[in-house]
Design a protein around this motif. Structure first.
Motif, PDB file in Angstrom:
ATOM      1  N   SER A 161       0.846  -1.197   0.000  1.00 39.55           N
ATOM      2  CA  SER A 161       0.000   0.000   0.000  1.00 39.55           C
ATOM      3  C   SER A 161       0.877   1.241   0.000  1.00 39.55           C
ATOM      4  CB  SER A 161      -0.918   0.002   1.229  1.00 39.55           C
ATOM      5  OG  SER A 161      -1.638   1.211   1.325  1.00 39.55           O
ATOM      6  N   LEU A 162       0.626   2.142  -0.958  1.00 36.43           N
ATOM      7  CA  LEU A 162       1.355   3.406  -1.043  1.00 36.43           C
ATOM      8  C   LEU A 162       0.350   4.543  -1.145  1.00 36.43           C
ATOM      9  CD1 LEU A 162       3.919   5.134  -1.384  1.00 36.43           C
ATOM     10  CD2 LEU A 162       3.799   4.665  -3.841  1.00 36.43           C
ATOM     11  N   ARG A 163       0.415   5.494  -0.189  1.00 30.94           N
ATOM     12  CA  ARG A 163      -0.441   6.671  -0.199  1.00 30.94           C
ATOM     13  C   ARG A 163       0.438   7.920  -0.246  1.00 30.94           C
ATOM     14  NH1 ARG A 163      -3.716   5.831   5.149  1.00 30.94           N
ATOM     15  NH2 ARG A 163      -1.836   4.627   5.662  1.00 30.94           N
ATOM     16  N   VAL A 164       0.144   8.801  -1.198  1.00 30.18           N
ATOM     17  CA  VAL A 164       0.889  10.050  -1.360  1.00 30.18           C
ATOM     18  C   VAL A 164      -0.127  11.180  -1.454  1.00 30.18           C
ATOM     19  CG1 VAL A 164       2.503  11.320  -2.805  1.00 30.18           C
ATOM     20  CG2 VAL A 164       2.732   8.834  -2.602  1.00 30.18           C
ATOM     21  N   ASP A 165      -0.032  12.178  -0.587  1.00 28.91           N
ATOM     22  CA  ASP A 165      -0.974  13.297  -0.647  1.00 28.91           C
ATOM     23  C   ASP A 165      -0.328  14.580  -0.159  1.00 28.91           C
ATOM     24  OD1 ASP A 165      -1.659  13.812   2.326  1.00 28.91           O
ATOM     25  OD2 ASP A 165      -2.093  11.688   2.140  1.00 28.91           O
ATOM     26  N   GLY A 166      -0.857  15.709  -0.666  1.00 27.43           N
ATOM     27  CA  GLY A 166      -0.427  17.013  -0.192  1.00 27.43           C
ATOM     28  C   GLY A 166       0.958  17.433  -0.658  1.00 27.43           C
ATOM     29  N   PHE A 167       1.391  17.001  -1.853  1.00 25.90           N
ATOM     30  CA  PHE A 167       2.668  17.443  -2.422  1.00 25.90           C
ATOM     31  C   PHE A 167       2.383  18.637  -3.327  1.00 25.90           C
ATOM     32  CE2 PHE A 167       4.028  13.643  -0.590  1.00 25.90           C
ATOM     33  CZ  PHE A 167       5.394  13.440  -0.751  1.00 25.90           C
ATOM     34  N   ASP A 168       2.512  19.823  -2.806  1.00 26.47           N
ATOM     35  CA  ASP A 168       2.049  21.029  -3.503  1.00 26.47           C
ATOM     36  C   ASP A 168       2.903  21.423  -4.691  1.00 26.47           C
ATOM     37  OD1 ASP A 168       0.040  21.116  -1.702  1.00 26.47           O
ATOM     38  OD2 ASP A 168       0.678  22.941  -0.672  1.00 26.47           O
ATOM     39  N   VAL A 169       4.204  21.084  -4.716  1.00 25.79           N
ATOM     40  CA  VAL A 169       5.080  21.564  -5.785  1.00 25.79           C
ATOM     41  C   VAL A 169       5.540  20.457  -6.727  1.00 25.79           C
ATOM     42  CG1 VAL A 169       5.888  23.483  -4.374  1.00 25.79           C
ATOM     43  CG2 VAL A 169       7.173  21.332  -4.367  1.00 25.79           C
ATOM     44  N   LEU A 170       5.188  19.244  -6.468  1.00 31.15           N
ATOM     45  CA  LEU A 170       5.610  18.141  -7.342  1.00 31.15           C
ATOM     46  C   LEU A 170       4.920  18.263  -8.693  1.00 31.15           C
ATOM     47  CD1 LEU A 170       6.167  14.476  -6.418  1.00 31.15           C
ATOM     48  CD2 LEU A 170       4.627  14.986  -8.306  1.00 31.15           C
ATOM     49  N   GLU A 171       5.673  18.177  -9.779  1.00 31.60           N
ATOM     50  CA  GLU A 171       5.125  18.343 -11.118  1.00 31.60           C
ATOM     51  C   GLU A 171       5.217  17.085 -11.967  1.00 31.60           C
ATOM     52  OE1 GLU A 171       6.842  21.680 -13.082  1.00 31.60           O
ATOM     53  OE2 GLU A 171       6.155  23.140 -11.582  1.00 31.60           O
ATOM     54  N   PHE A 224      -2.975   8.674  -4.911  1.00 29.72           N
ATOM     55  CA  PHE A 224      -2.426  10.022  -5.024  1.00 29.72           C
ATOM     56  C   PHE A 224      -3.568  11.000  -4.753  1.00 29.72           C
ATOM     57  CE2 PHE A 224       0.588   7.755  -7.837  1.00 29.72           C
ATOM     58  CZ  PHE A 224       1.772   8.132  -7.225  1.00 29.72           C
ATOM     59  N   LYS A 225      -3.319  11.971  -3.868  1.00 32.60           N
ATOM     60  CA  LYS A 225      -4.396  12.880  -3.462  1.00 32.60           C
ATOM     61  C   LYS A 225      -3.829  14.284  -3.230  1.00 32.60           C
ATOM     62  CE  LYS A 225      -7.882  13.392   0.215  1.00 32.60           C
ATOM     63  NZ  LYS A 225      -8.403  12.788   1.467  1.00 32.60           N
ATOM     64  N   CYS A 226      -4.619  15.288  -3.644  1.00 27.26           N
ATOM     65  CA  CYS A 226      -4.266  16.696  -3.408  1.00 27.26           C
ATOM     66  C   CYS A 226      -2.868  17.019  -3.934  1.00 27.26           C
ATOM     67  CB  CYS A 226      -4.371  17.040  -1.913  1.00 27.26           C
ATOM     68  SG  CYS A 226      -6.022  16.851  -1.232  1.00 27.26           S
ATOM     69  N   MET A 227      -2.713  16.870  -5.246  1.00 28.05           N
ATOM     70  CA  MET A 227      -1.435  17.149  -5.910  1.00 28.05           C
ATOM     71  C   MET A 227      -1.687  18.236  -6.959  1.00 28.05           C
ATOM     72  SD  MET A 227       0.506  14.495  -4.634  1.00 28.05           S
ATOM     73  CE  MET A 227       1.655  13.797  -5.775  1.00 28.05           C
ATOM     74  N   PRO A 228      -1.756  19.501  -6.562  1.00 29.90           N
ATOM     75  CA  PRO A 228      -2.250  20.564  -7.466  1.00 29.90           C
ATOM     76  C   PRO A 228      -1.348  20.835  -8.673  1.00 29.90           C
ATOM     77  CG  PRO A 228      -1.394  21.493  -5.424  1.00 29.90           C
ATOM     78  CD  PRO A 228      -1.457  20.023  -5.217  1.00 29.90           C
ATOM     79  N   GLN A 229      -0.021  20.628  -8.563  1.00 26.33           N
ATOM     80  CA  GLN A 229       0.888  20.965  -9.653  1.00 26.33           C
ATOM     81  C   GLN A 229       1.360  19.747 -10.440  1.00 26.33           C
ATOM     82  OE1 GLN A 229       1.476  24.153 -10.410  1.00 26.33           O
ATOM     83  NE2 GLN A 229       0.116  24.684  -8.685  1.00 26.33           N
ATOM     84  N   TRP A 230       0.905  18.575 -10.066  1.00 18.65           N
ATOM     85  CA  TRP A 230       1.360  17.362 -10.740  1.00 18.65           C
ATOM     86  C   TRP A 230       0.799  17.345 -12.162  1.00 18.65           C
ATOM     87  CZ3 TRP A 230      -0.830  11.861  -9.578  1.00 18.65           C
ATOM     88  CH2 TRP A 230      -0.074  10.905 -10.275  1.00 18.65           C
ATOM     89  N   LYS A 231       1.714  17.375 -13.135  1.00 15.60           N
ATOM     90  CA  LYS A 231       1.297  17.484 -14.525  1.00 15.60           C
ATOM     91  C   LYS A 231       1.556  16.221 -15.341  1.00 15.60           C
ATOM     92  CE  LYS A 231       2.108  22.502 -14.830  1.00 15.60           C
ATOM     93  NZ  LYS A 231       2.477  22.704 -13.437  1.00 15.60           N
ATOM     94  N   LYS A 232       2.622  15.527 -15.033  1.00 17.40           N
ATOM     95  CA  LYS A 232       3.042  14.445 -15.917  1.00 17.40           C
ATOM     96  C   LYS A 232       3.352  13.185 -15.122  1.00 17.40           C
ATOM     97  CE  LYS A 232       6.452  13.422 -19.545  1.00 17.40           C
ATOM     98  NZ  LYS A 232       7.651  13.918 -20.269  1.00 17.40           N
ATOM     99  N   TRP A 233       2.859  12.077 -15.645  1.00 14.73           N
ATOM    100  CA  TRP A 233       3.146  10.761 -15.041  1.00 14.73           C
ATOM    101  C   TRP A 233       3.542   9.843 -16.184  1.00 14.73           C
ATOM    102  CZ3 TRP A 233      -0.823   7.372 -11.909  1.00 14.73           C
ATOM    103  CH2 TRP A 233      -0.143   6.329 -11.261  1.00 14.73           C
ATOM    104  N   SER A 234       4.787   9.482 -16.224  1.00 14.00           N
ATOM    105  CA  SER A 234       5.263   8.616 -17.307  1.00 14.00           C
ATOM    106  C   SER A 234       6.123   7.505 -16.725  1.00 14.00           C
ATOM    107  CB  SER A 234       6.079   9.423 -18.323  1.00 14.00           C
ATOM    108  OG  SER A 234       7.182  10.038 -17.693  1.00 14.00           O
ATOM    109  N   LEU A 235       5.730   6.284 -17.005  1.00 19.97           N
ATOM    110  CA  LEU A 235       6.475   5.109 -16.565  1.00 19.97           C
ATOM    111  C   LEU A 235       6.761   4.265 -17.796  1.00 19.97           C
ATOM    112  CD1 LEU A 235       4.362   4.205 -13.412  1.00 19.97           C
ATOM    113  CD2 LEU A 235       6.520   5.428 -13.460  1.00 19.97           C
ATOM    114  N   VAL A 236       7.980   3.760 -17.899  1.00 14.46           N
ATOM    115  CA  VAL A 236       8.377   3.046 -19.108  1.00 14.46           C
ATOM    116  C   VAL A 236       8.270   1.545 -18.941  1.00 14.46           C
ATOM    117  CG1 VAL A 236      10.271   2.617 -20.707  1.00 14.46           C
ATOM    118  CG2 VAL A 236       9.899   4.920 -19.818  1.00 14.46           C
ATOM    119  N   GLY A 237       8.664   1.031 -17.805  1.00 15.00           N
ATOM    120  CA  GLY A 237       8.752  -0.417 -17.622  1.00 15.00           C
ATOM    121  C   GLY A 237       7.431  -1.130 -17.819  1.00 15.00           C
TER     122      GLY A 237
END
Length: 1132
Positions: free
Chosen positions: A843-853, A879-892
């Protein structure tokens, strides 16, 4: 026959301990001029009996007379124990020859009634003479040895699925559960039938936790019925679990069932009634009456050994569970017996194992119990001893327990046998915790000292051993249970000294009962018990899901005056007893009491009479919400080891409490008025566990760091006045379990954090690191870098961290045991750590990262050790409350191969590119997208998602049409909520198996409702429209809704005027119609409602309510034929 078994080796344990305590008694009685020869003769007799016990235990299972002989001997030993305990203050002394843990305090130094004492000793000798004289008649031999097995390793049983050979059975039950099968009164009852130990409960658990089942049912309830047949008790248990609350004060069955009906209406229910043994048909008819008000498609699963019970309860044919094949049984045996070694390295053991498995005759419980017995034992002779034991040849009709289970008990060490038999006091399926059971064992003198270990350590060791032998089963809640057949076995070997009120004890002599359990208002038929002066245990346990309830009659079991006559009482529980305060004076006279539970009572203070109980070891005051203070005299409880004050109003711990030098555990959870701990807390030299979570301490006293043997310290707060205190964590070498370090912004010197040396604390499994204020980002990163824990960590939470990036240790592949990670409100962080390298992360929870893009390959590639299969165990990703997150790219292509759930919540800038995920989401079953762009929805749903069962799309305001492309066919449930621009549904692209569709707050759909249709959704059975404010003159249009629909809900359609009668007449399968908060709806259609309708719910529809009054409403004639009509939660 087996019900009369007595644990002979357990008696041997008691005899040896008793005989070793007698020399001290001889010295003591000599001072009182009591005949010493009587005591010496008593020791000789006890040792003589001990030499016969191994042979007697082996023979008792076949010879009723031997069993009776053991029962008589057990009674004589108990009498002797009581006599020694009452007479000798040093018989249980820590300084005695046997090194027992405790000393009985405050007993008279001399005996005033010499003749009375001699008479009691002579009486015990007479009974022993009578018993020993029968040895020749019973052919009992002295000196028969029992083979000893190596103790199992301390490591827990291998995690994972223990179920083999049940794939077809699981599929068959799943098909029944998710079908539209109906039964009597429109609810399908599926009976699973089979003999004990065959795996009925395991199969039911397998389907109960299945993802498809989780999505199909709104409410799931599991209860173990066993011998319970009281309709009120069963209904109450079901109600409490269904509603997740226990605050109902309803005490009448009829009223309680009305409450249950109201709750279940419109909800699809899955109810499992496990291990039904004795439910009469008339009771079943009464019990099931509320369930027919649940939504269409509700199911009940019944597991039972009794085919007749199954037939009268089931609405579909019985599902008979078959024995496992030898191949499947061997796989199960191999998993448990060879968990730490390679089987191929021991070919002789493998051959013996195959023969043992064959004798288990396809019963998985028998296989697992014997595998647990032989676990880590590598001597072939001992394996053959089990294989060739004569118990296998005993005819089944002569013994009601499985031979394999008897062997798993028979080969236990004597000390474990006593502890196992003590568990006979628990009801079936009762969930117990390790520390609670250890306290009870301790109070009953069942723990032997080992190598200077504390009694709690010995108890934990015993517990782990029983768990490793599969005699205890671990639950998801960190509690433990015993299988029903093992519970029966414990009752068998305990004999007649243990009684659970409510059980049939007509064949038990009341004066032989020494341990009594009661669970509710069970005071009837207990007069004889109140006159029993040898009772050692009166234990009250919570039953079911009791919260904030008091079921206990003020009469209790025994009158206060009679209670003080129970001089041998060691364990007393008045948990939730309304009249507990009336018993306090009587309790104070119980000099030998060691365990007292006053939890959930109205006690306001601890009287001096309780504080004089210097032999008390355990005092539980949990949830005593009127308790505001501890008396200064608390330090008179010299032997107190466990004190629970959690959820009390205690505002201060008196300094005298620090004189409790034996105190091992102090629980202060959620003591909201407690602001500080005493400065002399370091005088608690034996304190090992301190629980202070959710208790608002302003700071920690410096003296707490002198308690260097602490094993559990739930919280530590770094204060501004004591900022350097964190370095003293290094002095706690034995910390284990969970640790929370708060207020890390107050760290004065970064070097202090390094000195805390969390790296060496390998027993800490759960770590929470929390900042609560602004901090320099560089300092925060240095602090976190120096807080690196040991690599055995299992759970890591980082809250309010102020650094820009994470140190390298977070996500390092060496942390291979981490299963749960939460990174929250790290507002300055611009990238995530490489957590994809954590091989066990689930289980992985990530929230409230205001500057992550951007999130890319750095999520699983650290640059040093690239891995080929990242996130190989991850099942839930949020993933929750990530206002600046723009790009999600995974290759594998192997990323997220095991992922089951993904939650993308409030990520308004996110875009998924075409290479993200590739086709790696083969296991995904649940998707939730909230406040994200339309492109995220489209991109994610364009992947290959062959296992997807449920889809939730909420507040995605760019969504105009749905679905935009073909959706995975296995989806059962879709919810679209708050998509305010959604105008239409597509004719194509819907999943062919869709059963439930919910539309909430999508108003534009109704502006253009003539432009869409759902009639192609032929599998759809449940449809919900909620929160539509647009004007709707009539709904639905003809042909707009599929004819197969069985449940329709219309809620908060504020401007709905009428229902389209012609369209409704086409809904020929409709069973349930729910209309709520439709203020403008003023009548039902003239054409009437579908003839198939059997339940109508109307809530807060003012105009409609008036027209639907029974016999007098204008629309009554249109609905009168409907079986169940509920208006504003009242059935009419």
């Amino acid at each position: 026959m087996a019900a009369e078994m007595v644990g002979g080796a357990a008696l041997s344990f008691a005899l040896q301990e008793l005989s070793r305590s007698l020399p001290c008694l001889v010295d003591f009685l000599g001072k009182s001029k009591v005949n010493e020869w009587l005591v010496k003769k008593l020791k000789i007799k006890l040792l003589s009996a001990d030499r016969l016990l191994n042979d007697a235990e082996a023979k008792q299972i076949k010879d009723r007379n031997v069993r009776q002989w053991l029962e008589n001997l057990k009674e004589a030993i108990a009498d002797a124990e009581d006599l020694v305990y009452m007479l000798n203050p040093d018989a249980r002394s820590s300084s005695s020859s046997i090194g027992m843990f405790y000393k009985v305090r405050n007993l008279p130094s001399r005996i005033n009634h010499k003749n009375n004492v001699e008479d009691k000793i002579k009486g015990t000798l007479g009974m022993l003479d009578y018993i020993l004289d029968q040895k020749d008649e019973l052919s009992l031999r002295e000196g028969v040895e029992t083979i000893a097995f190596r103790r199992s390793s301390k490591s827990s049983m291998v995690e994972g699925c223990d179920i083999y050979g049940r794939s077809d059975d699981k599929l068959a039950i799943l098909n029944l559960l998710c079908s539209n099968e109906e039964g009597g009164d429109n609810i399908c009852v599926i009976p699973i039938v089979g003999m004990g130990g065959i795996g009925k409960t395991s199969l039911a658990q397998l389907v109960y936790t299945d993802d498809e089942v989780n999505q199909f049912f709104n409410v799931k309830v599991w209860i173990t019925v066993s011998d319970e047949s009281d309709v009120f008790v069963l209904t109450k248990t079901i109600y409490e679990k269904a509603t997740s609350s226990g605050n109902s004060n309803v005490m009448e069955t009829f009223e309680l069932q009305l409450e249950l009906k109201k709750f279940l209406q419109g909800k699809r229910l899955l109810l499992v009634l496990d291990d039904v043994c004795n439910l009469k048909y008339e009771n079943w008819c009464e019990l099931r009456s509320p369930f027919k008000f649940a939504a269409y498609g509700s199911k009940i699963v019944v597991t039972t050994r009794n085919k007749k019970i199954a037939s009268r309860m089931g609405s579909v044919p019985n599902y008979p569970l078959q024995l496992l094949s030898e191949e499947d049984c061997f796989q199960l045996f191999e998993k448990h017996a060879f968990s730490n070694v390679e089987p191929n390295a021991y070919p002789v053991l493998v051959e013996i194992a195959k023969q043992i498995v064959k004798k288990c005759k396809g019963l998985p419980l028998a296989v697992k119990s014997l595998a647990g017995l032989l676990r880590t034992e590598l001597d072939p002779k001992k394996w053959k001893h089990v294989l060739e034991n004569e118990i296998w040849d005993l005819p089944q009709e002569e013994c009601n327990i499985l031979p394999a289970l008897w062997l798993s008990y028979y080969y236990l060490p004597p000390c474990l046998k006593r502890c196992f038999s003590y568990c006979s006091i628990f009801p079936k399926d009762y969930e117990f915790k390790k520390i609670d059971l250890t306290c009870l064992w301790m109070a009953g003198d069942l723990l032997l000292p080992e190598n200077k270990m504390m009694p709690e350590e010995v108890g934990e060791k015993y517990f782990d051993e029983l768990e490793s032998r599969s005699l205890f089963e671990k639950n998801n809640t960190k509690g433990f249970t015993m299988h029903g057949l093992l519970n029966d076995l414990a009752k068998f070997v305990a004999g007649g000294s243990y009684l659970r009120l409510g059980d049939n004890y007509s064949g038990v002599h009341p004066n032989r009962i020494r341990h009594v359990l009661w669970t509710a208002n069970q005071i009837h038929g207990t007069k004889e018990l109140s006159e029993n002066k040898v009772i050692r245990t009166l234990l009250r346990l919570d039953k079911g899901n009791e919260v904030n309830q008091e079921f206990i009659n003020e009469e209790f079991l025994i009158h206060p005056k009679r209670l003080e006559n129970l001089k041998c009482l060691r364990v007393l529980s008045l948990r939730r007893v309304v009249a507990a305060t009336k018993f306090l004076d009587s309790i104070g006279k119980l000099k030998f009491l060691r365990y007292l539970d006053l939890s959930w009572t109205e006690i306001e203070e601890i009287p001096y009479t309780i504080c004089r109980m210097c032999n008390l070891q355990t005092l539980l005051l949990y949830q005593c919400r009127n308790l505001g203070r501890l008396p200064d005299s608390i330090d008179n409880l010299k032997d107190l080891r466990h004190l629970d004050l959690s959820y009390t109003q205690i505002g201060e711990i008196p300094d005298t409490a620090c004189n409790l030098h034996c105190l091992h555990t102090l629980l202060l959870r959620s003591c909201r008025k407690l602001k500080c701990l005493p400065t002399s807390i370091d005088r608690l030299i034996n304190l090992r566990r301190l629980e202070i979570s959710d208790t608002p301490l302003t700071e920690m006293p410096r003296q707490i760091f002198n308690l260097r043997n602490l094993e559990m310290l739930s919280d530590i707060s770094v204060s501004t006045n004591n900022g350097s205190s964190i370095k003293r964590l290094a002095e706690f070498h034995h910390l284990r379990g969970n640790l929370c370090i708060r207020n890390l912004e107050n760290v004065a010197y970064v070097e202090d954090v390094s000195e805390a040396n969390l790296k060496d604390k390998k027993c800490i499994t759960d770590l929470r690191l929390e900042w609560n204020g602004d901090t320099d980002e560089h300092r925060a990163q240095e602090v976190l870098n120096n807080l690196q824990p040991h690599t055995d960590l299992e759970q890591l939470y980082i809250i309010n961290y102020g650094g820009r990036s994470f140190p390298d240790w977070i996500g390092d592949y060496s942390f291979s045991h981490i299963v749960d990670m939460w990174l929250s409100n790290c507002k300055k962080c611009y990238k995530l750590p490489a957590v994809g390298q954590l091989s066990s992360l689930k289980s992985l929870r990530v929230d409230g990262f205001d500057v992550l893009e951007t999130i890319g390959d750095e999520l699983y590639i650290s640059g040093r050790f690239p891995i080929t299969k990242p996130f190989k165990s991850l099942q839930t990703l949020t993933f929750k409350c990530m206002p600046q997150w723009k790009k999600w790219s995974l290759v594998g292509c192997e990323v997220f191969s095991q992922l089951k759930e993904i939650h993308l919540l409030d990520c308004p800038s996110l875009t998924l590119n075409g290479t993200c995920f590739v086709d790696s989401l083969q296991s995904l079953t649940h998707v939730k997208i909230l406040k994200c762009r339309r492109q995220v929805v489209a991109s994610l749903l364009s992947r290959q998602l062959p296992s997807l069962c449920s889809l939730y799309i909420e507040h995605c305001t760019e969504l105009v049409s749905f679905p935009e492309r073909r959706l995975p066919t296995k989806i059962l449930t879709i919810k679209v909520s708050g998509c305010t621009r959604l105008e239409s549904f597509s004719d194509e692209g819907w999943p062919s198996n869709l059963k439930s569709l919910s539309i909430v707050g999508c108003g534009k759909l109704f502006v253009n409702r003539g432009q869409w249709s759902l009639c192609t959704l032929t599998s759809l059975t449940s449809l919900d429209f909620t929160g539509i404010d647009e004007v709707v003159d009539s709904f639905p249009e003809e042909g707009q809704i599929p004819k197969a629909l069985t449940s329709l809900k219309l809620s908060k359609l504020r401007n709905l005027r009428t229902l389209n009668g012609m369209a409704f007449r086409q809904l020929i399968s409709l069973k349930v119609l729910s209309i709520s908060f439709c203020d403008q709806l003023n009548c039902f259609p003239e054409e009437g409602l579908p003839a198939s309708l059997y339940q109508l719910d109307i809530i807060s529809c003012r105009l409609l309510k008036e027209r639907c009054q029974r016999d007098k409403g204008q629309d009554w004639s249109k609905i009168a034929r409907i079986s169940h009509i509920c208006i504003d939660k009242e059935y009419i």
